[in-house]
Every structure is written in C-alpha cells, then in structure tokens.
Scaffold this motif. Structure first.
Motif, PDB file in Angstrom:
ATOM      1  N   GLY A  26       0.818  -1.209   0.000  1.00 13.74           N
ATOM      2  CA  GLY A  26       0.000   0.000   0.000  1.00 13.74           C
ATOM      3  C   GLY A  26       0.847   1.252   0.000  1.00 13.74           C
ATOM      4  O   GLY A  26       0.525   2.241  -0.663  1.00 13.74           O
ATOM      5  N   ALA A  27       1.975   1.216   0.766  1.00 12.73           N
ATOM      6  CA  ALA A  27       2.865   2.374   0.803  1.00 12.73           C
ATOM      7  C   ALA A  27       3.482   2.629  -0.571  1.00 12.73           C
ATOM      8  O   ALA A  27       3.595   3.781  -1.011  1.00 12.73           O
ATOM      9  N   ILE A  28       3.854   1.551  -1.267  1.00 15.23           N
ATOM     10  CA  ILE A  28       4.413   1.704  -2.615  1.00 15.23           C
ATOM     11  C   ILE A  28       3.358   2.270  -3.566  1.00 15.23           C
ATOM     12  O   ILE A  28       3.635   3.166  -4.380  1.00 15.23           O
ATOM     13  N   GLY A  29       2.129   1.771  -3.458  1.00 16.38           N
ATOM     14  CA  GLY A  29       1.062   2.278  -4.308  1.00 16.38           C
ATOM     15  C   GLY A  29       0.766   3.745  -4.048  1.00 16.38           C
ATOM     16  O   GLY A  29       0.590   4.532  -4.992  1.00 16.38           O
ATOM     17  N   ALA A  30       0.723   4.133  -2.756  1.00 12.00           N
ATOM     18  CA  ALA A  30       0.474   5.536  -2.415  1.00 12.00           C
ATOM     19  C   ALA A  30       1.608   6.425  -2.906  1.00 12.00           C
ATOM     20  O   ALA A  30       1.381   7.555  -3.352  1.00 12.00           O
ATOM     21  N   THR A  31       2.839   5.919  -2.817  1.00 14.37           N
ATOM     22  CA  THR A  31       3.985   6.673  -3.332  1.00 14.37           C
ATOM     23  C   THR A  31       3.857   6.891  -4.833  1.00 14.37           C
ATOM     24  O   THR A  31       4.136   7.974  -5.357  1.00 14.37           O
ATOM     25  N   ALA A  32       3.400   5.852  -5.538  1.00 16.97           N
ATOM     26  CA  ALA A  32       3.209   5.977  -6.982  1.00 16.97           C
ATOM     27  C   ALA A  32       2.147   7.027  -7.313  1.00 16.97           C
ATOM     28  O   ALA A  32       2.314   7.830  -8.235  1.00 16.97           O
ATOM     29  N   VAL A  33       1.065   7.037  -6.530  1.00 20.97           N
ATOM     30  CA  VAL A  33       0.020   8.035  -6.750  1.00 20.97           C
ATOM     31  C   VAL A  33       0.561   9.443  -6.503  1.00 20.97           C
ATOM     32  O   VAL A  33       0.321  10.387  -7.284  1.00 20.97           O
ATOM     33  N   ALA A  34       1.322   9.608  -5.413  1.00 22.14           N
ATOM     34  CA  ALA A  34       1.867  10.922  -5.074  1.00 22.14           C
ATOM     35  C   ALA A  34       2.845  11.405  -6.144  1.00 22.14           C
ATOM     36  O   ALA A  34       2.778  12.562  -6.591  1.00 22.14           O
ATOM     37  N   LEU A  35       3.757  10.522  -6.562  1.00 22.07           N
ATOM     38  CA  LEU A  35       4.736  10.913  -7.579  1.00 22.07           C
ATOM     39  C   LEU A  35       4.059  11.146  -8.928  1.00 22.07           C
ATOM     40  O   LEU A  35       4.457  12.048  -9.684  1.00 22.07           O
ATOM     41  N   GLY A  36       3.058  10.335  -9.240  1.00 20.68           N
ATOM     42  CA  GLY A  36       2.322  10.545 -10.484  1.00 20.68           C
ATOM     43  C   GLY A  36       1.604  11.886 -10.499  1.00 20.68           C
ATOM     44  O   GLY A  36       1.563  12.572 -11.529  1.00 20.68           O
ATOM     45  N   THR A  37       1.034  12.259  -9.353  1.00 21.86           N
ATOM     46  CA  THR A  37       0.377  13.570  -9.243  1.00 21.86           C
ATOM     47  C   THR A  37       1.371  14.693  -9.474  1.00 21.86           C
ATOM     48  O   THR A  37       1.107  15.643 -10.212  1.00 21.86           O
ATOM     49  N   LEU A  38       2.535  14.585  -8.810  1.00 27.17           N
ATOM     50  CA  LEU A  38       3.571  15.608  -8.967  1.00 27.17           C
ATOM     51  C   LEU A  38       4.021  15.701 -10.425  1.00 27.17           C
ATOM     52  O   LEU A  38       4.164  16.794 -10.980  1.00 27.17           O
ATOM     53  N   GLY A  39       4.235  14.530 -11.064  1.00 28.81           N
ATOM     54  CA  GLY A  39       4.643  14.534 -12.461  1.00 28.81           C
ATOM     55  C   GLY A  39       3.595  15.154 -13.368  1.00 28.81           C
ATOM     56  O   GLY A  39       3.923  15.929 -14.282  1.00 28.81           O
ATOM     57  N   GLY A  40       2.321  14.837 -13.103  1.00 24.20           N
ATOM     58  CA  GLY A  40       1.248  15.421 -13.910  1.00 24.20           C
ATOM     59  C   GLY A  40       1.176  16.929 -13.758  1.00 24.20           C
ATOM     60  O   GLY A  40       0.996  17.659 -14.746  1.00 24.20           O
ATOM     61  N   LEU A  41       1.354  17.413 -12.535  1.00 26.43           N
ATOM     62  CA  LEU A  41       1.333  18.864 -12.302  1.00 26.43           C
ATOM     63  C   LEU A  41       2.500  19.545 -13.004  1.00 26.43           C
ATOM     64  O   LEU A  41       2.356  20.650 -13.542  1.00 26.43           O
ATOM     65  N   LEU A  42       3.668  18.913 -12.994  1.00 26.57           N
ATOM     66  CA  LEU A  42       4.828  19.494 -13.672  1.00 26.57           C
ATOM     67  C   LEU A  42       4.594  19.584 -15.179  1.00 26.57           C
ATOM     68  O   LEU A  42       4.962  20.577 -15.819  1.00 26.57           O
ATOM     69  N   VAL A  43       3.984  18.546 -15.753  1.00 24.33           N
ATOM     70  CA  VAL A  43       3.692  18.571 -17.189  1.00 24.33           C
ATOM     71  C   VAL A  43       2.731  19.707 -17.521  1.00 24.33           C
ATOM     72  O   VAL A  43       2.942  20.478 -18.469  1.00 24.33           O
ATOM     73  N   VAL A  44       1.655  19.827 -16.727  1.00 22.05           N
ATOM     74  CA  VAL A  44       0.684  20.894 -16.962  1.00 22.05           C
ATOM     75  C   VAL A  44       1.328  22.255 -16.804  1.00 22.05           C
ATOM     76  O   VAL A  44       1.098  23.186 -17.594  1.00 22.05           O
ATOM     77  N   TRP A  45       2.176  22.392 -15.782  1.00 19.88           N
ATOM     78  CA  TRP A  45       2.862  23.670 -15.536  1.00 19.88           C
ATOM     79  C   TRP A  45       3.747  24.046 -16.720  1.00 19.88           C
ATOM     80  O   TRP A  45       3.754  25.197 -17.171  1.00 19.88           O
ATOM     81  N   ARG A  46       4.497  23.080 -17.230  1.00 23.03           N
ATOM     82  CA  ARG A  46       5.372  23.371 -18.369  1.00 23.03           C
ATOM     83  C   ARG A  46       4.556  23.790 -19.592  1.00 23.03           C
ATOM     84  O   ARG A  46       4.940  24.708 -20.325  1.00 23.03           O
ATOM     85  N   LEU A  47       3.433  23.128 -19.831  1.00 22.53           N
ATOM     86  CA  LEU A  47       2.588  23.494 -20.957  1.00 22.53           C
ATOM     87  C   LEU A  47       2.038  24.913 -20.810  1.00 22.53           C
ATOM     88  O   LEU A  47       2.007  25.691 -21.778  1.00 22.53           O
ATOM     89  N   MET A  48       1.625  25.258 -19.595  1.00 24.94           N
ATOM     90  CA  MET A  48       1.078  26.600 -19.355  1.00 24.94           C
ATOM     91  C   MET A  48       2.151  27.672 -19.508  1.00 24.94           C
ATOM     92  O   MET A  48       1.909  28.729 -20.102  1.00 24.94           O
ATOM     93  N   VAL A  49       3.341  27.411 -18.962  1.00 25.00           N
ATOM     94  CA  VAL A  49       4.431  28.386 -19.095  1.00 25.00           C
ATOM     95  C   VAL A  49       4.828  28.546 -20.559  1.00 25.00           C
ATOM     96  O   VAL A  49       5.039  29.659 -21.053  1.00 25.00           O
ATOM     97  N   GLY A  50       4.906  27.427 -21.275  1.00 30.67           N
ATOM     98  CA  GLY A  50       5.245  27.499 -22.697  1.00 30.67           C
ATOM     99  C   GLY A  50       4.229  28.292 -23.482  1.00 30.67           C
ATOM    100  O   GLY A  50       4.580  29.106 -24.347  1.00 30.67           O
ATOM    101  N   ALA A  51       2.958  28.075 -23.174  1.00 30.78           N
ATOM    102  CA  ALA A  51       1.908  28.826 -23.876  1.00 30.78           C
ATOM    103  C   ALA A  51       1.988  30.314 -23.583  1.00 30.78           C
ATOM    104  O   ALA A  51       1.813  31.151 -24.464  1.00 30.78           O
TER     105      ALA A  51
END
Length: 319
Positions: A26-51
C-alpha cells in the motif's frame, strides 16, 4: 479516510501510516500516486508556461452578441442593479473573491470528519454558522478589491445606499443558497433533520448579522490586496496586521449581534423543543434582517460622507 488515502490529496500523507502498519504494498502504491500527481502537475505547468511565453497577448478579444450583456442585462437599469451585477461578476470572475467559494465544500467536509472522529455534536452544529459568517467576512474590505475603479462610481454619482444595497443583494444571492444547502446536508448527515428550523436559525442569523457588519466595515476599512490578475494568494506589504485585526473585530461584533437569536436556537437544540426551534428561526430572520438593513443604511451614509477620502486612501495603497 480509506478513500481519501488513495486520492492525489491524501496519498502522500498516508505513506507513513501504511509503513507503520506493515502495509508495504500500500505504501508503494500511495507513493506511486503521489509521484504521479507531482509529475502530472509538472507537465501541466510546463505546458502553461510554454503557452504564456509564446503568446504576445494580442489575440482576438472576446465579443458578445449585440444586446447580450450577461449579468448586466439581467438586472434592472438602476444604480442598485448595476452594482449588483458588477458584484456578481466579481464573485465568479475575480479570483481574489472566487477563492472564498472553495470554503463551501471544504470546510464542512473537514468539520464533519472531525465530528465523525470525536462525536462532539457541537462541532457539527457549528458548521452552518461558521460558513455563514466566513463567506460575508471575505468582503469585509470589499472596496479594496475595486481599487481606484471606485472613482468611476463616485463620478457617476451613485448614492452610498445604492452601493450598499447592490453589494448586499449580490452577497445574499451567493451565500443564502450555499448556507441553506450546507445546513440541510449537515442536518441529514448528523441525523438531526427534525431540528432543522433551529439549525437554520443559527445559520441565517449569523449570515444576516455578518452582512450588516461587513456593510459598514467595507465602507471604512481599506487594506492592501492583490491586484486584479495577480495570484489571489499573494500577500501585500502591510496587509496582514490590518486584515487580521479587522477580521477579528468584524467576527466579534457579528457574534455579539447574533447572540440573542443564537441563544434561543441553542436552547431549542438542547431542549429538543420543535416549537422553540421555529421561534428561533423566526427571531433570527427578524433580528438578522434588522441588523443587515441597519448596516446597509449606516454603510451608505459613511460612503456618502467620506467617499472622496476613501478614494484617496485607495489610491495611496495602490502606489
């Protein structure tokens, strides 16, 4: 809690608990969710800054069809109607005010979670009045959001009472349905639907009293706020002390003015008396309406007598 622990908001906080319970998978799964969220936010942020870096800001302006003015077209062609429409537009399009709407679902959810954990009925009973007090409190210095645009209103000769009534109507359009919905949902969740009149008396009494107080305070209090277009969470120099002091003062005065009807509602809840609950609701509506109207009238008089000085203070904090 089990569901929230797998959401982007709760996953990272559940990791230590899972490890302590020996739930390594469960801890590994929660870590994956947390890191995936962070990665998704970084992608969105880069797209917004680029635009934003590619945009020159000279795109085609949004146009409305002839005769369609949105909220301004729905309201009467009077000073009160114009102020009401403009205030409603601010509530939904100015992020500095719109951020307060986040409190409507978040605060009751957190307080209901506390009630579920500790089973203290006072926590659940206080949800409605707290939401009803905080929402008007967000505009205790409403003219600060207008800034020097307030000059246009002065130049148009809008009376103080018209300004106060228009802003009060807009505030009621937002807060009354929200407060009633929150209180009904809370009553259902905690199993006290039969005591809804007393609970509504607590909530609506606090709302109307708060409206009366902010109608006066927003005609006097000027604080540095984030400018339109800036982050609504940014802080301005010198704002913290004034905002905190004024917020406590407004909350204290609201509590004192709403105390008679609140005391009657609490008595009805303690005794479980339905008739007393209905009397508490009636008292809250009568007393609250009187307080709200008194605040609107007093605030209008203050604007009429000190509008120019208020504009000068607004210009000073903008520089």
């Amino acid at each position: 809690v089990d569901v929230a622990a797998w959401t982007p908001f709760g996953a990272v906080w559940s990791i230590p608990g899972r490890i302590a319970l020996g739930d390594i998978a469960g801890a590994i799964g929660a870590t994956a969710v947390a890191l995936g969220t962070l990665g998704g936010l970084l992608v969105v942020w880069r797209l917004m800054v680029g635009a934003s870096l590619r945009s020159r800001g000279d795109g085609a302006a949004r146009q409305l069809a002839a005769g369609r003015l949105g909220v301004l077209g729905w309201m009467p062609s009077t000073p009160v109607g114009a102020v009401t429409a403009r205030s409603l537009i601010y509530w939904f399009r100015d992020t500095r005010q719109a951020k307060q709407l986040i409190l409507i679902p978040v605060l009751p959810a957190l307080m209901l979670l506390s009630w579920q954990l500790f089973r203290i009925d006072g926590i659940a009973v206080a949800i409605g009045p707290i939401v009803a007090t905080i929402l008007p409190l967000s505009v205790f210095a409403g003219l600060s959001f207008d800034g020097t645009a307030f000059a246009a209103q002065l130049a148009a000769g809008v009376r103080g009472i018209d300004d106060r009534v228009g802003r009060a109507i807009a505030l009621l359009v937002i807060t009354v349905p929200a407060a009633i919905i929150v209180q009904v949902v809370v009553a259902v969740v905690i199993g006290r639907l039969g005591e809804l009149p007393a609970l509504l008396g607590l909530t609506l009494g606090a709302l109307l009293a708060s409206l009366g107080v902010v109608s006066v305070s927003s005609a006097r209090v000027v604080v540095p706020v984030a400018r339109a277009g800036q982050s609504p969470f940014s802080a301005q120099a010198g704002a913290a002390t004034v905002s905190i002091t004024a917020s406590y003062a407004v909350t204290g005065i609201t509590g004192a003015l709403a105390f008679p009807s609140a005391a009657l509602a609490v008595t009805a809840l303690v005794l479980g008396n339905p008739l007393l609950g209905w009397l508490a609701l009636a008292a809250a509506l009568v007393l609250g309406t009187a307080i709200a109207w008194g605040g609107v009238v007093l605030g209008g008089r203050i604007l009429d007598s000190s509008g120019a000085a208020l504009l000068a203070r607004l210009r000073l904090i903008r520089n």
